[in-house]
Design a protein around this motif. Structure first.
Motif, PDB file in Angstrom:
ATOM      1  N   LEU A 144     -40.772 -88.388  94.319  1.00 54.06           N
ATOM      2  CA  LEU A 144     -39.696 -87.522  93.801  1.00 54.06           C
ATOM      3  C   LEU A 144     -38.383 -88.344  93.713  1.00 54.06           C
ATOM      4  O   LEU A 144     -37.497 -87.764  93.413  1.00 54.06           O
ATOM      5  CB  LEU A 144     -39.466 -86.282  94.695  1.00 54.06           C
ATOM      6  CG  LEU A 144     -40.716 -85.320  94.796  1.00 54.06           C
ATOM      7  CD1 LEU A 144     -40.464 -84.204  95.935  1.00 54.06           C
ATOM      8  CD2 LEU A 144     -41.124 -84.765  93.229  1.00 54.06           C
ATOM      9  N   GLY A 145     -38.259 -89.274  94.247  1.00 51.48           N
ATOM     10  CA  GLY A 145     -37.173 -90.253  94.494  1.00 51.48           C
ATOM     11  C   GLY A 145     -36.201 -89.988  95.670  1.00 51.48           C
ATOM     12  O   GLY A 145     -35.078 -90.164  95.674  1.00 51.48           O
ATOM     13  N   MET A 146     -36.763 -89.069  96.541  1.00 49.80           N
ATOM     14  CA  MET A 146     -36.034 -88.980  97.683  1.00 49.80           C
ATOM     15  C   MET A 146     -36.004 -90.277  98.661  1.00 49.80           C
ATOM     16  O   MET A 146     -36.787 -91.013  98.506  1.00 49.80           O
ATOM     17  CB  MET A 146     -36.645 -87.976  98.792  1.00 49.80           C
ATOM     18  CG  MET A 146     -36.747 -86.689  97.724  1.00 49.80           C
ATOM     19  SD  MET A 146     -37.390 -85.266  98.655  1.00 49.80           S
ATOM     20  CE  MET A 146     -35.855 -84.656  99.476  1.00 49.80           C
ATOM     21  N   ARG A 147     -34.646 -90.197  99.254  1.00 45.93           N
ATOM     22  CA  ARG A 147     -34.485 -91.600 100.101  1.00 45.93           C
ATOM     23  C   ARG A 147     -34.364 -91.150 101.651  1.00 45.93           C
ATOM     24  O   ARG A 147     -33.918 -90.201 102.034  1.00 45.93           O
ATOM     25  CB  ARG A 147     -33.196 -92.164  99.742  1.00 45.93           C
ATOM     26  CG  ARG A 147     -33.495 -92.723  98.189  1.00 45.93           C
ATOM     27  CD  ARG A 147     -34.346 -94.089  98.351  1.00 45.93           C
ATOM     28  NE  ARG A 147     -34.379 -94.310  96.705  1.00 45.93           N
ATOM     29  CZ  ARG A 147     -35.669 -94.358  96.266  1.00 45.93           C
ATOM     30  NH1 ARG A 147     -36.669 -93.674  96.631  1.00 45.93           N
ATOM     31  NH2 ARG A 147     -35.731 -94.793  95.104  1.00 45.93           N
ATOM     32  N   LEU A 148     -34.804 -91.976 102.613  1.00 40.99           N
ATOM     33  CA  LEU A 148     -34.765 -91.639 104.124  1.00 40.99           C
ATOM     34  C   LEU A 148     -33.273 -91.685 104.455  1.00 40.99           C
ATOM     35  O   LEU A 148     -32.595 -92.624 104.136  1.00 40.99           O
ATOM     36  CB  LEU A 148     -35.756 -92.810 104.713  1.00 40.99           C
ATOM     37  CG  LEU A 148     -35.658 -92.449 106.298  1.00 40.99           C
ATOM     38  CD1 LEU A 148     -36.140 -91.218 106.809  1.00 40.99           C
ATOM     39  CD2 LEU A 148     -36.434 -93.805 106.894  1.00 40.99           C
ATOM     40  N   ALA A 149     -32.998 -90.658 105.171  1.00 39.51           N
ATOM     41  CA  ALA A 149     -31.504 -90.605 105.494  1.00 39.51           C
ATOM     42  C   ALA A 149     -31.340 -90.619 106.794  1.00 39.51           C
ATOM     43  O   ALA A 149     -30.393 -90.875 107.361  1.00 39.51           O
ATOM     44  CB  ALA A 149     -30.855 -89.352 104.804  1.00 39.51           C
ATOM     45  N   GLU A 150     -32.335 -90.148 107.722  1.00 38.43           N
ATOM     46  CA  GLU A 150     -32.146 -90.073 109.197  1.00 38.43           C
ATOM     47  C   GLU A 150     -33.647 -89.885 109.883  1.00 38.43           C
ATOM     48  O   GLU A 150     -34.525 -89.626 109.056  1.00 38.43           O
ATOM     49  CB  GLU A 150     -31.524 -88.748 109.610  1.00 38.43           C
ATOM     50  CG  GLU A 150     -31.333 -88.509 110.991  1.00 38.43           C
ATOM     51  CD  GLU A 150     -30.382 -87.042 110.932  1.00 38.43           C
ATOM     52  OE1 GLU A 150     -30.391 -86.815 112.338  1.00 38.43           O
ATOM     53  OE2 GLU A 150     -30.243 -86.414 110.392  1.00 38.43           O
ATOM     54  N   VAL A 151     -33.714 -90.604 110.878  1.00 41.42           N
ATOM     55  CA  VAL A 151     -35.100 -90.641 111.801  1.00 41.42           C
ATOM     56  C   VAL A 151     -34.474 -89.656 113.017  1.00 41.42           C
ATOM     57  O   VAL A 151     -33.281 -90.005 113.352  1.00 41.42           O
ATOM     58  CB  VAL A 151     -35.342 -91.900 112.195  1.00 41.42           C
ATOM     59  CG1 VAL A 151     -36.409 -91.885 113.056  1.00 41.42           C
ATOM     60  CG2 VAL A 151     -35.834 -92.717 110.989  1.00 41.42           C
ATOM     61  N   CYS A 163     -35.828 -87.191 107.889  1.00 38.98           N
ATOM     62  CA  CYS A 163     -35.020 -86.458 107.045  1.00 38.98           C
ATOM     63  C   CYS A 163     -34.861 -87.209 105.712  1.00 38.98           C
ATOM     64  O   CYS A 163     -34.050 -88.222 105.737  1.00 38.98           O
ATOM     65  CB  CYS A 163     -33.885 -86.094 107.665  1.00 38.98           C
ATOM     66  SG  CYS A 163     -32.713 -85.041 106.367  1.00 38.98           S
ATOM     67  N   TYR A 164     -35.234 -86.546 104.538  1.00 40.62           N
ATOM     68  CA  TYR A 164     -35.522 -87.267 103.162  1.00 40.62           C
ATOM     69  C   TYR A 164     -34.131 -86.445 102.400  1.00 40.62           C
ATOM     70  O   TYR A 164     -34.067 -85.474 102.488  1.00 40.62           O
ATOM     71  CB  TYR A 164     -36.515 -87.524 102.376  1.00 40.62           C
ATOM     72  CG  TYR A 164     -37.653 -88.297 103.037  1.00 40.62           C
ATOM     73  CD1 TYR A 164     -37.756 -89.744 102.701  1.00 40.62           C
ATOM     74  CD2 TYR A 164     -38.358 -88.202 104.235  1.00 40.62           C
ATOM     75  CE1 TYR A 164     -38.375 -90.570 103.100  1.00 40.62           C
ATOM     76  CE2 TYR A 164     -39.228 -88.788 104.588  1.00 40.62           C
ATOM     77  CZ  TYR A 164     -39.373 -90.224 104.507  1.00 40.62           C
ATOM     78  OH  TYR A 164     -40.268 -91.081 104.987  1.00 40.62           O
ATOM     79  N   ARG A 165     -33.365 -87.066 101.856  1.00 41.62           N
ATOM     80  CA  ARG A 165     -32.428 -86.644 100.693  1.00 41.62           C
ATOM     81  C   ARG A 165     -32.548 -87.053  99.289  1.00 41.62           C
ATOM     82  O   ARG A 165     -33.055 -88.112  98.950  1.00 41.62           O
ATOM     83  CB  ARG A 165     -30.806 -86.837 101.224  1.00 41.62           C
ATOM     84  CG  ARG A 165     -30.784 -86.380 102.638  1.00 41.62           C
ATOM     85  CD  ARG A 165     -29.132 -86.575 102.882  1.00 41.62           C
ATOM     86  NE  ARG A 165     -28.810 -85.916 104.350  1.00 41.62           N
ATOM     87  CZ  ARG A 165     -28.631 -84.626 104.426  1.00 41.62           C
ATOM     88  NH1 ARG A 165     -28.431 -84.012 103.210  1.00 41.62           N
ATOM     89  NH2 ARG A 165     -28.354 -84.315 105.558  1.00 41.62           N
ATOM     90  N   LEU A 166     -32.028 -86.080  98.635  1.00 39.05           N
ATOM     91  CA  LEU A 166     -31.926 -86.302  97.089  1.00 39.05           C
ATOM     92  C   LEU A 166     -30.933 -85.413  96.394  1.00 39.05           C
ATOM     93  O   LEU A 166     -31.055 -84.119  96.458  1.00 39.05           O
ATOM     94  CB  LEU A 166     -33.335 -85.834  96.363  1.00 39.05           C
ATOM     95  CG  LEU A 166     -33.411 -86.027  94.986  1.00 39.05           C
ATOM     96  CD1 LEU A 166     -33.628 -87.502  94.798  1.00 39.05           C
ATOM     97  CD2 LEU A 166     -34.659 -85.500  94.361  1.00 39.05           C
ATOM     98  N   PRO A 167     -29.824 -86.098  96.012  1.00 36.77           N
ATOM     99  CA  PRO A 167     -28.937 -85.657  95.244  1.00 36.77           C
ATOM    100  C   PRO A 167     -29.293 -84.727  93.984  1.00 36.77           C
ATOM    101  O   PRO A 167     -30.239 -85.516  93.134  1.00 36.77           O
ATOM    102  CB  PRO A 167     -27.662 -86.322  94.904  1.00 36.77           C
ATOM    103  CG  PRO A 167     -28.557 -87.728  95.361  1.00 36.77           C
ATOM    104  CD  PRO A 167     -29.647 -87.485  96.245  1.00 36.77           C
ATOM    105  N   LEU A 168     -29.095 -83.635  93.385  1.00 32.01           N
ATOM    106  CA  LEU A 168     -29.671 -82.997  92.223  1.00 32.01           C
ATOM    107  C   LEU A 168     -28.440 -83.244  91.087  1.00 32.01           C
ATOM    108  O   LEU A 168     -27.758 -82.111  91.208  1.00 32.01           O
ATOM    109  CB  LEU A 168     -30.115 -81.559  92.663  1.00 32.01           C
ATOM    110  CG  LEU A 168     -31.253 -81.557  93.548  1.00 32.01           C
ATOM    111  CD1 LEU A 168     -31.570 -80.085  93.607  1.00 32.01           C
ATOM    112  CD2 LEU A 168     -32.462 -82.458  93.047  1.00 32.01           C
ATOM    113  N   HIS A 169     -28.287 -83.999  90.536  1.00 26.85           N
ATOM    114  CA  HIS A 169     -27.289 -84.158  89.579  1.00 26.85           C
ATOM    115  C   HIS A 169     -27.690 -83.355  88.177  1.00 26.85           C
ATOM    116  O   HIS A 169     -28.742 -83.322  88.056  1.00 26.85           O
ATOM    117  CB  HIS A 169     -26.998 -85.569  89.033  1.00 26.85           C
ATOM    118  CG  HIS A 169     -26.828 -86.579  90.173  1.00 26.85           C
ATOM    119  ND1 HIS A 169     -25.598 -86.451  91.010  1.00 26.85           N
ATOM    120  CD2 HIS A 169     -27.321 -87.433  90.810  1.00 26.85           C
ATOM    121  CE1 HIS A 169     -25.455 -87.415  91.942  1.00 26.85           C
ATOM    122  NE2 HIS A 169     -26.682 -87.958  91.965  1.00 26.85           N
TER     123      HIS A 169
END
Length: 171
Positions: A144-151, A163-169
Protein backbone atom coordinates in the motif's frame (compact mmCIF):
# COMPACT_ATOMS: atom_id res chain seq x y z
CA UNK A 1 5.90 -10.19 -10.74
CA UNK A 2 2.63 -8.29 -10.51
CA UNK A 3 -0.46 -10.44 -10.65
CA UNK A 4 -3.98 -9.21 -11.16
CA UNK A 5 -5.84 -8.68 -7.93
CA UNK A 6 -9.14 -10.47 -7.39
CA UNK A 7 -12.48 -8.73 -7.51
CA UNK A 8 -13.65 -7.88 -4.02
CA UNK A 9 -16.63 -5.77 -3.01
CA UNK A 10 -16.94 -3.79 0.21
CA UNK A 11 -20.28 -3.18 1.88
CA UNK A 12 -21.51 -1.78 5.17
CA UNK A 13 -21.89 -4.78 7.52
CA UNK A 14 -25.34 -6.27 7.98
CA UNK A 15 -26.76 -8.12 10.98
CA UNK A 16 -26.13 -11.37 9.09
CA UNK A 17 -22.46 -10.45 8.62
CA UNK A 18 -21.93 -10.78 12.38
CA UNK A 19 -22.69 -14.50 12.04
CA UNK A 20 -20.41 -14.83 9.00
CA UNK A 21 -17.55 -12.98 10.73
CA UNK A 22 -17.94 -15.18 13.82
CA UNK A 23 -17.82 -18.31 11.66
CA UNK A 24 -14.84 -17.41 9.46
CA UNK A 25 -12.79 -15.89 12.27
CA UNK A 26 -13.28 -18.98 14.46
CA UNK A 27 -9.85 -20.22 13.43
CA UNK A 28 -6.67 -20.05 15.55
CA UNK A 29 -4.59 -19.09 12.49
CA UNK A 30 -6.86 -16.14 11.70
CA UNK A 31 -6.92 -15.02 15.33
CA UNK A 32 -3.20 -15.51 16.05
CA UNK A 33 -2.59 -11.76 16.33
CA UNK A 34 -6.05 -10.94 17.70
CA UNK A 35 -6.13 -12.73 21.03
CA UNK A 36 -5.80 -16.28 19.74
CA UNK A 37 -9.47 -17.19 19.43
CA UNK A 38 -12.69 -15.84 18.04
CA UNK A 39 -14.92 -13.70 20.21
CA UNK A 40 -18.48 -14.66 21.10
CA UNK A 41 -21.17 -13.96 18.51
CA UNK A 42 -22.49 -11.06 20.62
CA UNK A 43 -19.15 -9.25 20.18
CA UNK A 44 -19.48 -9.44 16.39
CA UNK A 45 -23.13 -8.35 16.61
CA UNK A 46 -22.06 -5.24 18.54
CA UNK A 47 -19.11 -4.67 16.18
CA UNK A 48 -21.25 -4.77 13.02
CA UNK A 49 -23.81 -2.41 14.62
CA UNK A 50 -21.01 -0.01 15.60
CA UNK A 51 -19.61 -0.12 12.06
CA UNK A 52 -22.99 0.84 10.60
CA UNK A 53 -22.98 3.88 12.91
CA UNK A 54 -19.38 4.74 11.94
CA UNK A 55 -20.27 4.61 8.25
CA UNK A 56 -23.34 6.83 8.74
CA UNK A 57 -21.43 9.34 10.88
CA UNK A 58 -17.98 9.35 9.25
CA UNK A 59 -18.40 7.89 5.78
CA UNK A 60 -16.14 4.94 6.58
CA UNK A 61 -16.06 1.88 8.81
CA UNK A 62 -14.89 -1.73 8.84
CA UNK A 63 -16.65 -2.95 5.72
CA UNK A 64 -17.57 -6.53 4.99
CA UNK A 65 -15.43 -8.02 2.20
CA UNK A 66 -17.38 -10.06 -0.34
CA UNK A 67 -15.75 -12.15 -3.07
CA UNK A 68 -16.82 -12.62 -6.70
CA UNK A 69 -19.35 -15.30 -5.71
CA UNK A 70 -20.97 -13.08 -3.07
CA UNK A 71 -19.39 -14.94 -0.14
CA UNK A 72 -18.39 -13.00 2.98
CA UNK A 73 -14.63 -13.49 3.34
CA UNK A 74 -13.67 -10.98 6.06
CA UNK A 75 -13.55 -7.27 6.71
CA UNK A 76 -11.38 -4.29 5.94
CA UNK A 77 -11.79 -0.63 6.56
CA UNK A 78 -10.91 2.21 8.86
CA UNK A 79 -11.86 3.61 12.22
CA UNK A 80 -10.35 5.82 14.91
CA UNK A 81 -7.65 4.04 16.94
CA UNK A 82 -9.55 3.14 20.14
CA UNK A 83 -6.72 2.62 22.65
CA UNK A 84 -5.33 5.09 25.20
CA UNK A 85 -1.82 4.37 23.89
CA UNK A 86 -0.38 4.56 20.38
CA UNK A 87 -1.87 6.86 17.74
CA UNK A 88 -4.90 7.78 19.85
CA UNK A 89 -7.68 9.31 17.76
CA UNK A 90 -5.90 8.78 14.45
CA UNK A 91 -7.57 6.78 11.70
CA UNK A 92 -6.35 3.20 11.53
CA UNK A 93 -6.88 0.94 8.57
CA UNK A 94 -7.12 -2.76 9.20
CA UNK A 95 -8.28 -6.08 7.86
CA UNK A 96 -9.10 -9.63 8.85
CA UNK A 97 -9.61 -12.41 6.34
CA UNK A 98 -10.85 -15.98 6.50
CA UNK A 99 -8.00 -18.51 6.23
CA UNK A 100 -9.28 -20.01 2.95
CA UNK A 101 -8.70 -16.65 1.24
CA UNK A 102 -5.13 -15.91 2.34
CA UNK A 103 -2.44 -15.36 -0.27
CA UNK A 104 -4.82 -14.47 -3.11
CA UNK A 105 -4.63 -10.67 -3.03
CA UNK A 106 -8.03 -10.01 -1.46
CA UNK A 107 -6.71 -7.89 1.40
CA UNK A 108 -4.52 -5.76 -0.86
CA UNK A 109 -7.42 -5.17 -3.27
CA UNK A 110 -9.82 -4.33 -0.44
CA UNK A 111 -7.32 -2.14 1.42
CA UNK A 112 -6.74 -0.09 -1.73
CA UNK A 113 -10.48 0.50 -1.95
CA UNK A 114 -10.42 1.48 1.73
CA UNK A 115 -7.72 4.08 1.09
CA UNK A 116 -9.77 5.61 -1.73
CA UNK A 117 -12.88 5.73 0.43
CA UNK A 118 -11.21 7.33 3.45
CA UNK A 119 -9.42 9.82 1.20
CA UNK A 120 -12.82 10.74 -0.28
CA UNK A 121 -14.16 11.17 3.29
CA UNK A 122 -11.46 13.80 3.92
CA UNK A 123 -8.98 11.76 5.97
CA UNK A 124 -5.48 13.21 5.52
CA UNK A 125 -3.42 10.30 6.88
CA UNK A 126 -3.92 6.71 8.05
CA UNK A 127 -2.00 4.38 10.31
CA UNK A 128 -1.86 0.60 10.51
CA UNK A 129 -0.97 -1.03 13.82
CA UNK A 130 0.56 -4.45 13.14
CA UNK A 131 2.10 -7.10 15.38
CA UNK A 132 5.80 -7.28 14.49
CA UNK A 133 5.50 -11.04 13.80
CA UNK A 134 2.56 -10.63 11.40
CA UNK A 135 4.57 -10.81 8.18
CA UNK A 136 1.46 -11.11 5.99
CA UNK A 137 -0.02 -7.83 7.22
CA UNK A 138 3.36 -6.11 7.10
CA UNK A 139 3.61 -7.13 3.43
CA UNK A 140 0.18 -5.59 2.77
CA UNK A 141 1.21 -2.29 4.39
CA UNK A 142 4.29 -2.23 2.14
CA UNK A 143 2.20 -2.95 -0.99
CA UNK A 144 0.00 0.00 0.00
CA UNK A 145 3.04 2.27 0.22
CA UNK A 146 2.89 2.66 3.99
CA UNK A 147 6.13 3.33 5.87
CA UNK A 148 7.21 2.14 9.30
CA UNK A 149 6.92 5.13 11.64
CA UNK A 150 7.26 3.64 15.10
CA UNK A 151 8.08 0.41 16.93
CA UNK A 152 6.17 -0.07 20.19
CA UNK A 153 5.37 -2.60 22.89
CA UNK A 154 1.68 -3.44 23.30
CA UNK A 155 0.78 -2.71 26.94
CA UNK A 156 -1.60 -5.68 27.39
CA UNK A 157 0.42 -8.46 25.72
CA UNK A 158 3.90 -6.89 25.92
CA UNK A 159 4.45 -7.91 22.29
CA UNK A 160 6.35 -5.79 19.82
CA UNK A 161 4.29 -3.95 17.25
CA UNK A 162 4.77 -1.60 14.35
CA UNK A 163 2.93 1.58 13.47
CA UNK A 164 2.87 2.23 9.72
CA UNK A 165 1.77 5.58 8.27
CA UNK A 166 0.52 6.77 4.93
CA UNK A 167 -0.37 10.36 4.00
CA UNK A 168 -3.41 10.49 1.72
CA UNK A 169 -2.75 13.32 -0.68
CA UNK A 170 -5.59 14.51 -2.86
CA UNK A 171 -5.39 13.24 -6.42
Amino acid sequence: MNRALPVVRLRVPTDEDAVAWHRIFDDPDVMEFHGGRSAELSVYEELTARQRRHDAERGFCLWTMVDEAGTVIGFTGAQPWPQDWGPKGEIEIGWRLGRAYWGKGYVTAAARQTLERVRAAGVAEVVAMVNARNTRSIAVTERLGMRLAEVFTTPSSLQQGHCYRLPLHAR
